[in-house]
Design a protein around this motif. Structure first.
Motif: not given
Length: 334
Positions: A70-71, A274-286
């Motif tokens: 799924a992910f 979640p990415s501790s470096l940059d929130a934009e790089w976090s893996l999300t459910a989407e």
């Protein structure tokens, strides 16, 4: 609700089932040193989980397999970034399974003692590491713009993760002690209930600190509700254990585990890592999910197979529901 959100929930349910079931048999493994006084009592404890421990691990295989399907990005980043602790867990699960099967194959005391040590350590180590892994997953780890883990082992060693490991270790051991009281008779049952009371107090202190830390760091309304349920269930388990109501105590300790896992996943969502470096790089459910078609096929398969697995496991626990004690272990059983 999108299918990727549904599968996030389903994976949370699978991990909850795994920690509920594997939690008490990890606890039993630890109790072979903390509770059992001799080889016969260790055999009693091992026999309480003998018919079910391997079935409990099906939940781990299903949770990992569902995550992979799924992910895939979540699976790839998780299993590469947490490679060493997950490898240690895998080795422990293999050695632990071999120890259960080989312990009684020979009667020599040294042979059995060595396998019993393997059961103890290979129950204690995963019980601690699972808490550290999930704590790090909620806290966030270095993930780059390419969705790959960009850190090293030292990034996984921090106070929050260590506290998470201690929480799962003590909670699973408490869960196992309550299960031992539920499944045994005689003196070992009384001592298991007494030990569960002491373990419960330690667990309550550690769990309160960890869950409050989690709530303050990344929690919301849903996770706060789960936190309250976890605390109330743990207190209820202690009260029921003190009154000798082992069935209620075991059920409430299971609710504690379920609520704690739910709180972690609620704190995590919509991220999966979640990415501790940059929130934009976090893996999300989407952004970490498979295609809608893949998720649709998986949903149909899960809808058909999940009731079968649940029915089979329920039947297994029903068949092996009797209590056992030292009087049920033949003299030559070792």
């Amino acid at each position: 609700m999108h299918l990727h959100d549904v599968w996030f929930v389903l994976i949370a349910v699978l991990w909850t089932g795994y920690f509920f079931l594997e939690g008490f048999d990890f606890g039993i493994g630890v109790l072979t040193k903390l509770l059992a006084r001799d080889r016969t009592e260790r055999r009693v404890l091992i026999n309480t989980i003998g018919p079910v421990w391997d079935g409990n691990e099906v939940w781990l295989l299903t949770a990992a397999g569902a995550t992979f399907a799924a992910f895939p990005d979540w699976y790839a980043t998780l299993f590469s970034g947490f490679y060493l602790p997950l490898l240690v867990i895998l080795i422990c699960l293999i050695v632990r399974g071999v120890a259960f099967e080989y312990r009684h194959k020979r009667s020599e005391e040294n042979w059995q003692r060595n396998w019993e040590r393997a059961i103890f350590w290979c129950s204690l180590i995963p019980a601690f590491l699972w808490g550290a892994v999930f704590a790090n997953m909620v806290r966030g780890v270095p993930i780059g713009a390419d969705k790959n883990f960009a850190g090293n082992l030292l990034d996984l060693i921090n106070p929050y993760a260590l506290l998470g490991g201690l929480v799962t270790l003590t909670l699973f051991t408490f869960h196992g002690a309550v299960f031992a009281a539920l499944k045994t008779v005689g003196d070992i049952r009384t001592r298991a209930r007494r030990l569960a009371g002491r373990l419960g107090l330690v667990t309550a202190a550690l769990a309160a600190a960890f869950l409050v830390w989690t709530q303050l760091d990344s929690g919301g309304t849903g996770s706060l509700v789960a936190l309250v349920i976890a605390v109330l269930a743990l207190v209820g388990a202690l009260v029921m254990n003190g009154r000798g109501r082992e069935g209620w105590a075991f059920g409430l300790s299971g609710v504690t585990i379920a609520a704690a896992v739910a709180m972690l996943f609620l704190s995590l969502f919509p991220d999966v890592m979640p990415s501790s470096l940059d929130a934009e790089w976090s893996l999300t459910a989407e952004n970490a999910a498979s295609s809608p078609y893949t998720l649709k096929i998986m949903t149909w398969v899960a809808g058909v197979m999940t009731p079968v697995v649940l029915a089979y496991q329920a039947w297994t626990y029903w068949v092996f529901r009797q209590r056992i004690g030292t009087q049920h272990i033949p003299v030559d059983a070792h």
